[in-house]
Design a protein around this motif. Structure first.
Motif, PDB file in Angstrom:
ATOM      1  N   PRO A   1       0.838  -1.201   0.000  1.00  0.00           N
ATOM      2  CA  PRO A   1       0.000   0.000   0.000  1.00  0.00           C
ATOM      3  C   PRO A   1       0.873   1.251   0.000  1.00  0.00           C
ATOM      4  N   PRO A   2       0.473   2.290  -0.710  1.00  0.00           N
ATOM      5  CA  PRO A   2       1.292   3.506  -0.795  1.00  0.00           C
ATOM      6  C   PRO A   2       1.648   4.091   0.566  1.00  0.00           C
ATOM      7  N   GLU A   3       0.702   4.032   1.527  1.00  0.00           N
ATOM      8  CA  GLU A   3       0.982   4.607   2.841  1.00  0.00           C
ATOM      9  C   GLU A   3       2.075   3.819   3.572  1.00  0.00           C
ATOM     10  N   LEU A   4       2.135   2.500   3.351  1.00  0.00           N
ATOM     11  CA  LEU A   4       3.182   1.688   3.959  1.00  0.00           C
ATOM     12  C   LEU A   4       4.530   1.959   3.285  1.00  0.00           C
ATOM     13  N   THR A   5       4.515   2.060   1.970  1.00  0.00           N
ATOM     14  CA  THR A   5       5.731   2.395   1.242  1.00  0.00           C
ATOM     15  C   THR A   5       6.274   3.746   1.694  1.00  0.00           C
ATOM     16  N   SER A   6       5.373   4.692   1.832  1.00  0.00           N
ATOM     17  CA  SER A   6       5.776   6.029   2.288  1.00  0.00           C
ATOM     18  C   SER A   6       6.413   5.969   3.667  1.00  0.00           C
ATOM     19  N   SER A   7       5.814   5.171   4.566  1.00  0.00           N
ATOM     20  CA  SER A   7       6.342   5.032   5.919  1.00  0.00           C
ATOM     21  C   SER A   7       7.757   4.447   5.900  1.00  0.00           C
ATOM     22  N   ILE A   8       8.000   3.508   4.999  1.00  0.00           N
ATOM     23  CA  ILE A   8       9.326   2.902   4.875  1.00  0.00           C
ATOM     24  C   ILE A   8      10.334   3.926   4.362  1.00  0.00           C
ATOM     25  N   LEU A   9       9.967   4.632   3.317  1.00  0.00           N
ATOM     26  CA  LEU A   9      10.894   5.559   2.674  1.00  0.00           C
ATOM     27  C   LEU A   9      11.228   6.755   3.542  1.00  0.00           C
ATOM     28  N   LEU A  10      10.307   7.162   4.384  1.00  0.00           N
ATOM     29  CA  LEU A  10      10.549   8.323   5.234  1.00  0.00           C
ATOM     30  C   LEU A  10      11.613   8.051   6.292  1.00  0.00           C
ATOM     31  N   ARG A  11      12.005   6.799   6.452  1.00  0.00           N
ATOM     32  CA  ARG A  11      13.074   6.453   7.381  1.00  0.00           C
ATOM     33  C   ARG A  11      14.456   6.630   6.743  1.00  0.00           C
ATOM     34  N   LEU A  12      14.482   6.940   5.466  1.00  0.00           N
ATOM     35  CA  LEU A  12      15.732   7.134   4.748  1.00  0.00           C
ATOM     36  C   LEU A  12      16.040   8.623   4.615  1.00  0.00           C
ATOM     37  N   SER A  13      17.296   8.932   4.335  1.00  0.00           N
ATOM     38  CA  SER A  13      17.661  10.318   4.083  1.00  0.00           C
ATOM     39  C   SER A  13      17.241  10.713   2.673  1.00  0.00           C
ATOM     40  N   THR A  14      17.223  12.005   2.439  1.00  0.00           N
ATOM     41  CA  THR A  14      16.888  12.508   1.109  1.00  0.00           C
ATOM     42  C   THR A  14      17.856  11.972   0.065  1.00  0.00           C
ATOM     43  N   ILE A  15      19.129  11.924   0.409  1.00  0.00           N
ATOM     44  CA  ILE A  15      20.140  11.428  -0.525  1.00  0.00           C
ATOM     45  C   ILE A  15      19.886   9.969  -0.875  1.00  0.00           C
ATOM     46  N   GLU A  16      19.543   9.159   0.117  1.00  0.00           N
ATOM     47  CA  GLU A  16      19.281   7.735  -0.120  1.00  0.00           C
ATOM     48  C   GLU A  16      18.055   7.532  -1.000  1.00  0.00           C
TER      49      GLU A  16
ATOM     50  N   MET B   1      20.874  18.066  -6.040  1.00  0.00           N
ATOM     51  CA  MET B   1      19.930  17.158  -5.389  1.00  0.00           C
ATOM     52  C   MET B   1      19.002  17.923  -4.450  1.00  0.00           C
ATOM     53  N   CYS B   2      19.564  18.879  -3.719  1.00  0.00           N
ATOM     54  CA  CYS B   2      18.759  19.656  -2.784  1.00  0.00           C
ATOM     55  C   CYS B   2      17.707  20.472  -3.531  1.00  0.00           C
ATOM     56  N   ARG B   3      18.083  21.102  -4.608  1.00  0.00           N
ATOM     57  CA  ARG B   3      17.132  21.881  -5.404  1.00  0.00           C
ATOM     58  C   ARG B   3      16.000  20.989  -5.929  1.00  0.00           C
ATOM     59  N   HIS B   4      16.367  19.795  -6.372  1.00  0.00           N
ATOM     60  CA  HIS B   4      15.362  18.864  -6.884  1.00  0.00           C
ATOM     61  C   HIS B   4      14.380  18.464  -5.778  1.00  0.00           C
ATOM     62  N   ALA B   5      14.906  18.204  -4.592  1.00  0.00           N
ATOM     63  CA  ALA B   5      14.044  17.831  -3.468  1.00  0.00           C
ATOM     64  C   ALA B   5      13.110  18.986  -3.099  1.00  0.00           C
ATOM     65  N   VAL B   6      13.628  20.198  -3.116  1.00  0.00           N
ATOM     66  CA  VAL B   6      12.792  21.375  -2.838  1.00  0.00           C
ATOM     67  C   VAL B   6      11.675  21.476  -3.878  1.00  0.00           C
ATOM     68  N   ASP B   7      12.001  21.245  -5.130  1.00  0.00           N
ATOM     69  CA  ASP B   7      10.982  21.287  -6.179  1.00  0.00           C
ATOM     70  C   ASP B   7       9.905  20.226  -5.946  1.00  0.00           C
ATOM     71  N   LEU B   8      10.326  19.033  -5.530  1.00  0.00           N
ATOM     72  CA  LEU B   8       9.368  17.954  -5.288  1.00  0.00           C
ATOM     73  C   LEU B   8       8.415  18.286  -4.139  1.00  0.00           C
ATOM     74  N   SER B   9       8.853  19.130  -3.222  1.00  0.00           N
ATOM     75  CA  SER B   9       7.993  19.482  -2.083  1.00  0.00           C
ATOM     76  C   SER B   9       6.842  20.377  -2.481  1.00  0.00           C
ATOM     77  N   GLU B  10       6.951  21.038  -3.623  1.00  0.00           N
ATOM     78  CA  GLU B  10       5.896  21.910  -4.147  1.00  0.00           C
ATOM     79  C   GLU B  10       5.428  22.931  -3.112  1.00  0.00           C
ATOM     80  N   GLY B  11       6.377  23.502  -2.384  1.00  0.00           N
ATOM     81  CA  GLY B  11       6.051  24.547  -1.419  1.00  0.00           C
ATOM     82  C   GLY B  11       5.671  24.044  -0.048  1.00  0.00           C
ATOM     83  N   GLY B  12       5.689  22.721   0.153  1.00  0.00           N
ATOM     84  CA  GLY B  12       5.259  22.154   1.430  1.00  0.00           C
ATOM     85  C   GLY B  12       6.392  21.874   2.399  1.00  0.00           C
ATOM     86  N   LEU B  13       7.613  22.257   2.057  1.00  0.00           N
ATOM     87  CA  LEU B  13       8.767  21.980   2.912  1.00  0.00           C
ATOM     88  C   LEU B  13       8.646  22.721   4.249  1.00  0.00           C
TER      89      LEU B  13
END
Length: 289
Positions: A26-41, A81-93
């Motif tokens: 499920p997407p929510e479980l995948t999200s929970s797993i990925l949020l334990r990683l760093s942005t770089i990972e 990489m940081c700029r890309h991550a900021v873009d992915l946040s779409e203003g929600g950072l």
């Protein structure tokens, strides 16, 4: 000390049919797993595991917090990489952690696209200029925590305090200091423009008793004060009593730094010595462990 190889997430080889099992999470479980990683990972490895993980990684909710801590070995283009991550946040950072990289252009990029940012932590980010960095921070009116560690620049704290009126936590930590330099400009700026602070950390600062008293008179909500290695402070008499009674957590100038990330890298500058490290390539990096 963590090595660069052990810091990165490397997906294990997938057996037959195993990739489909990952894709069916499920997407929510995948999200929970990925949020334990760093942005770089996430950017370099996790999003490449399968298509479903990649879809989850494009969700702006994954990028409310960006963790760009690293060991100082520039294996990747962290700026890009940081700029890309900021873009992915779409203003929600709302929170970003940066270590060992940064420049005026990047700080401005983050500030212009992250007006809701609540927490900004920088460590060993050279160069850190007064004009460029402060101009960026002044755009972050919702900022509640600002942490500047191992930075040498003298910053316009008054401008920061006047623009970031919601600040509750402020950390200004330096790895080196001089017993012969006394300055209260930073302490007075904090006292004048940051009355809402609850947590103040001034590791290795040159403030004197006068600067400390100004902070005590104006920052009436302070609960935590860290003055370790602020050796121009003399807590005696009424000042000692006032500090002891005012704070839930008080760290005195001579207190141990064993639990501080500055313990291994801080040095005392004697009169006539340079205040800058000539080569920190072999210095232990406490922010990465």
């Amino acid at each position: 000390m963590a090595s660069s190889s052990s810091s990165r997430y490397v997906p294990p080889p997938l057996k037959d049919g195993e990739s489909q099992k990952w894709a069916e999470l499920p997407p929510e479980l995948t999200s929970s797993i990925l949020l334990r990683l760093s942005t770089i990972e996430i950017l370099k490895n996790a999003q490449k595991v399968c298509r479903s993980w990649r879809r989850v990684c494009k969700d702006p909710s994954m990028w409310r917090k960006i963790d760009m801590r690293n060991n100082g070995i520039f294996s990747y283009d962290y700026d890009r990489m940081c700029r890309h991550a900021v873009d992915l946040s779409e203003g929600g950072l709302v929170e970003i952690n940066m270590v060992h990289f940064g420049n005026d252009s990047l700080y401005s990029y983050i500030a212009e696209r992250s007006s809701n940012l609540r927490c900004l932590r920088l460590a060993m980010c050279y160069p850190l200029t007064d004009k460029g960095f402060v101009s960026a921070v002044m755009k972050l009116s919702f900022l509640e925590e600002l942490d500047i560690s191992h930075g040498y620049a003298q910053l316009d704290l008054k401008a920061i305090g006047q623009s970031c009126t919601l600040l509750k936590t402020f950390k200004l930590n330096r790895p080196s200091f001089s017993r012969y330099v006394k300055y209260d400009d930073e302490a007075l700026a904090i006292a004048e423009t940051m009355p809402g602070l609850r947590y103040l950390e001034l590791f290795g600062n040159g403030l004197t008793n006068s600067g400390l008293e100004a902070i005590l008179d104006n920052c009436l909500h302070l609960e935590h004060l860290d003055l370790r290695r602020c050796f121009n402070i003399y807590l005696v008499g009424d000042l000692e009593k006032r500090c002891s009674e005012s704070f839930r957590d008080l760290r005195r100038p001579e207190d141990s730094t064993a639990d501080s990330p500055f313990d291994a890298t801080s040095v005392i500058i004697s009169e006539g010595e340079d205040n800058y490290f000539s080569d920190d390539s072999d210095i232990y990096n406490p922010y990465y462990d």
